[in-house]
Design a protein around this motif. Sequence first.
Motif, PDB file in Angstrom:
ATOM      1  N   GLN A   1     -17.060 -12.073  -2.196  1.00  0.00           N
ATOM      2  CA  GLN A   1     -17.336 -12.245  -3.552  1.00  0.00           C
ATOM      3  C   GLN A   1     -17.980 -12.293  -3.867  1.00  0.00           C
ATOM      4  O   GLN A   1     -18.719 -11.807  -5.060  1.00  0.00           O
ATOM      5  CB  GLN A   1     -15.789 -13.278  -3.638  1.00  0.00           C
ATOM      6  N   ARG A   2     -19.496 -13.332  -3.174  1.00  0.00           N
ATOM      7  CA  ARG A   2     -20.829 -13.789  -2.974  1.00  0.00           C
ATOM      8  C   ARG A   2     -21.246 -12.541  -2.709  1.00  0.00           C
ATOM      9  O   ARG A   2     -22.252 -12.009  -3.268  1.00  0.00           O
ATOM     10  CB  ARG A   2     -21.079 -14.889  -2.547  1.00  0.00           C
ATOM     11  N   GLY A   3     -20.957 -12.439  -1.510  1.00  0.00           N
ATOM     12  CA  GLY A   3     -21.491 -10.898  -1.235  1.00  0.00           C
ATOM     13  C   GLY A   3     -21.987 -10.111  -2.113  1.00  0.00           C
ATOM     14  O   GLY A   3     -22.588  -8.749  -1.724  1.00  0.00           O
ATOM     15  N   GLN A   4     -20.605  -9.739  -3.026  1.00  0.00           N
ATOM     16  CA  GLN A   4     -20.979  -8.638  -3.716  1.00  0.00           C
ATOM     17  C   GLN A   4     -21.967  -8.315  -4.777  1.00  0.00           C
ATOM     18  O   GLN A   4     -22.609  -7.958  -5.433  1.00  0.00           O
ATOM     19  CB  GLN A   4     -19.749  -8.406  -4.726  1.00  0.00           C
ATOM     20  N   TRP A   5     -22.279  -9.786  -4.684  1.00  0.00           N
ATOM     21  CA  TRP A   5     -23.226 -10.499  -5.798  1.00  0.00           C
ATOM     22  C   TRP A   5     -24.781 -10.930  -5.002  1.00  0.00           C
ATOM     23  O   TRP A   5     -26.159 -10.712  -6.139  1.00  0.00           O
ATOM     24  CB  TRP A   5     -22.951 -10.870  -7.246  1.00  0.00           C
ATOM     25  N   LEU A   6     -24.948 -11.296  -4.257  1.00  0.00           N
ATOM     26  CA  LEU A   6     -25.392 -12.312  -3.599  1.00  0.00           C
ATOM     27  C   LEU A   6     -26.029 -11.901  -1.978  1.00  0.00           C
ATOM     28  O   LEU A   6     -25.226 -11.535  -1.152  1.00  0.00           O
ATOM     29  CB  LEU A   6     -26.486 -13.792  -3.527  1.00  0.00           C
ATOM     30  N   THR A   7     -26.959 -11.365  -1.198  1.00  0.00           N
ATOM     31  CA  THR A   7     -27.534 -11.333   0.336  1.00  0.00           C
ATOM     32  C   THR A   7     -26.781 -12.583   0.781  1.00  0.00           C
ATOM     33  O   THR A   7     -26.743 -13.903  -0.378  1.00  0.00           O
ATOM     34  CB  THR A   7     -28.689 -10.639   0.439  1.00  0.00           C
TER      35      THR A   7
END
Length: 881
Positions: free
Chosen positions: A186-192
Motif C-alpha cells: 500500500q505504501r509503495g503506491q505513494w512512496l518509493t
Amino acid sequence: MKLDYLHLAEVKQFRRSLHLDGLTDGINLFVGPNESGKSTLVDAIRAAFFERYKSGSVDYLQPWGDSSGAPEVEIAFDWQGERWVLNKRFLNKPRCDLKVGNEHFSDTDAEDKLAGLFGYQFAGKGASRPEVQGIPGLLWVQQGTIQEIRGPVGYAGDQLQSALGTSLGEVAASAGDELTDTLEKQRGQWLTRTGKPTGDYKTAIDASEFGRSALADLDAQITGYHAQVDELGRLREQRRTIDQPQPWQAERALAGDAQNHLSEVRGWQSEQRLDEGKLKTFERSQELCRQQIQGFDADAKRFAKRAATKAKAHEEVGNFEARLPQVEARLTQANTAYVEASAAATQARQQAGRARLQADHDALKANLVTSGKTLKQAHELQKALGGLHEQRQASAIDEKALAKLKRHRAKLDELAIRRESLATRVQFDLLSDKSLTIGTESVTGKGERLLLETTELAIPKVGILRLQPGGTDIAELVRDQERVQAQHDGLLVQLGIATLAEGEQRVTANKNIAGQIEREAARLEGMVPQGVDTLSLQCDSDAARLQGLAGKLEQLPEALPDAGDEAMAEAALATAQTKLKAAEQAATELKQALAMAKQELTRASEEWEQLNNELESPEHKARIKSANDQLTNLNAEAASLQDAIVARQQQIDAAQPQVLQQDVERHTRSAEAMERAAIERRQAIDRLEATLETLGAQGLDEKRDTLQQEVEASERRRDELARRTAALNLLLSLLKDKRQALTRQLQAPLQKHLDHYLKLLFPHASLTVDENLMPQMLTRRPTEGTENGDVENLSYGTREQMGLISRLAYADLLREAGKPTLIILDDALVHSDADRLAQMKRILFDAATRHQVLLFSCHPDNWRDLGVAARDLQTLKAATA
C-alpha cells in the motif's frame, strides 16, 4: 578439527611429491616469494574437497609440461577423536578413498561423507562454484578475496542459521510479515523504498507546487501591470512640464554666445604670439650688439698685452748675450783636460791587456797538461769497453726463442704425464727362472712397462695376450709428443745449445756482462762527460790557442814600471768626458736660447705694430660708434613692445578662455541631454501604452481567481495522501521494530563473537548484522563525535579487516555448534597499514587458540612477530628434491 599432514604428487609445479607434516593446532605460517607454490597448496586442498574425483575441469592441477600427469592429493585430519584420511586422484585413473577410523569409503560415498561433515555441496556439472561451497567457501579465503563477504555469507546462510539453532525463515513467514508485506504494497503506491513520493502522491505534490508557482507568476504580472500604469502617468506629467517648453533651445543660445566670445579671445592670443616672436628677435639682436662691443674692449686689452710681451723679449735677448763669453771659456778648458785624460787611459789600457794575455797563456798551459792525462786514461777505458762488448756479443742468445724452448719443455713434461696416465701399465714380478716377451722385448725379474699401442704379450707354454690401451686420445697424444719433441730439438740446434739449462746460464752470463758494460760506461761518462773525441779535439784546440797567445805577447811592447792603474785612468777619462759634454751642452743651450729669444722679439714687434695700426684706423672707430647706436635703438623698441604684451595678456587673462571653452561644452551637452531625454520619454510612453493595452485585454484578475481554486484543490489532495503515508510509515515502523527485537535475540551469539574481535581493533566500536547474518554497519566513536559507515563503503584495507573478523566470528559460532572449522588465508591483509596489521595479528593469535589456521604469505617480514615459526616453501621443495 586439526589438519595433520598434506601430501601432493604431480600437482602443478610439484612434479615430484611434496609432504607437509607436523601441522600444529594453532597458526601454521608458510612463506615464499611469488611462484613458490603457496597458491598451489591452497588449490590442492580446495580441489580435494570441492571437486569430484571424476571431474575433467581440474586440468589446471596437471604438472607443468606433462599433460599425461595424474594429480594426487592426500590429507589427514583429526575430528572428534577419529582419524580421517582423504586420498583423491584426478584425470588419469581417478579415484577417491576416505578412511574414518576403521571405516572405509570410496568414490562418491567418500565425497558425500566429506560434504555432509563440512557443509558444502558438489556442483551438478563442471567445476565447483562459490555458491555451492558453503562453510569452507566462507572460511577458506583465496588470494585477493578476503574483503568480499556478502557472497560467501549468503552461500553459507543455511549452515549458519542451523548453527544458531533457529531458522530466521520462520520469522519471515509469520502472519506479522504478511501484514508488513501488505502495508509495504500500500505504501509503495505513494512512496518509493527510499521514502520518496511516487504515483498519485507525487502527482498531487507536483500539481500543488506547479499551481503555486503559476499563481505567484500571475501575481507578479498583476503587480507589474499596476506599476506600469503608475509609470505611464509619471512620464506624461514630465512631458507636459519639462519637454513642452523646449529648454534645450535656450542652452544652445548660451553655448553660441560663449563660442563668439571665445573666438574673440582666440584672436587676441594670436596677436600676442606674434608680438612675443618680435620681442625674441629684438632680444637676439641686442645680444649680438653687446657681443660686438665686448669684442672691441677685448682688442684694447690684447694690444696692451702685446706691448708687455715685446718688452719682455727685448730684456731676455740682452741677458743671453751677456752670459755667452763665460760659457765659451769653460768649454775650451774642458776640452784640454779631456785630451790629457785620453792619452793616459790609452797607455794604462795597453799595460793591462798585456797582463791579462800573460795570465790566459799560463792558465791554458796548465789546463792542457791536465786534459792530456785525462785523455790518456779515457782511451784505456774505452779499449776495455770494446772488449766487454765483444764478450757480450759472443755470449748473446735469443731470449724469445729460449722462452719458446721453455714452453716446449713444459709441454713435453705435461704430455709425458698425460701419457703415463693414459698408457696401459704392465707390472710384472717373474720367478727367477721365468721370462716373457712384451712386444719385441724379453723381460725377467720385476718391473713395469707402459703400453701406448697394441702390444703382444707372449707367455711361454701359455700363448699370446694382445693388450690394447684404452681411450681414443692416446694415438693423438703420441703424435703431439713427437711433434713437440721435434720443435724442441730444432730450437736447441737454432740456439746452439745442448740443454735448456745451458741456454739459461748463457742468459745469466750475458746479463752480468751487460751490467759490467753499464758500470764502465758510467765511469767513462763521469770521466769525460763531453766524450773522448770531443776531449781530444779540445786538447788540440787549446794547444793552438796557446801558440797564438805566445805570438801576441811577443808583439806587445815591454811593460812600463810607471804605468798608471787602468781603472783609475778610465775613471779620470770618464770624468773629463762628462765635464766636456756638460760644457758643450751649456754652450749649445745658451746659443739656442739666444736665437729663440731674438725670434720671439721679432715676432712680438711685428704683432704689436700690426694691432696698433688696426686699432688706430678710422674704420675701426666708426664700427664702435655704429654698434653703440644700434644697441640704444633696440633697447627702446624692445621696452615698448614688452609693455604692449603685458597689457594684452592682462586682457586675455581677464576673459578666462578656458572657462569660456567649458561653458561652450557644458551648454552644448546640456541641450543634447535635454533633447535626448525628451525623445526617450516619448518612446517609453508609446511602449507603455501598447503594453498596458495588451495586458488589459487578458483579464488577469479573472485568471487569478480560477487558478486559486485549482491550487487549493490540489493541496487538499496532497495533504490527504501525506496523512495516509504518515500512518502507513508509523504502522510499518512499529512492526519492524518488533521484528528487529526478535531478530536481535536470534543474532546475539554471532554478535557476541563479532564484538569480541572488534574491540581488539576498534575499542568502543560495533558492527551490526542484518537478518541474513550479513555484516552491515560499522559504528566508531573517535574523539570528535560518532562515525557510521556501511561495510561495503569502507576503505579497501578496512574491508579486508572486517572480512577477516567476520569469518573468525562465524568460525567461533560454528565451533560452538559442533561443526568442524579450518581457516585458510592466502596472502591476506596485504592492504593493511603497520598499526592495523599489528592489531590484526593479535586477533589472529587469539582466534588460533580455538581454530587451526593455515596462513600463506609472500611477505615474511610482515609476520615475524606472529608468535610462530615460518616454514619456507622453497626450503621444503629443496629438501623434497
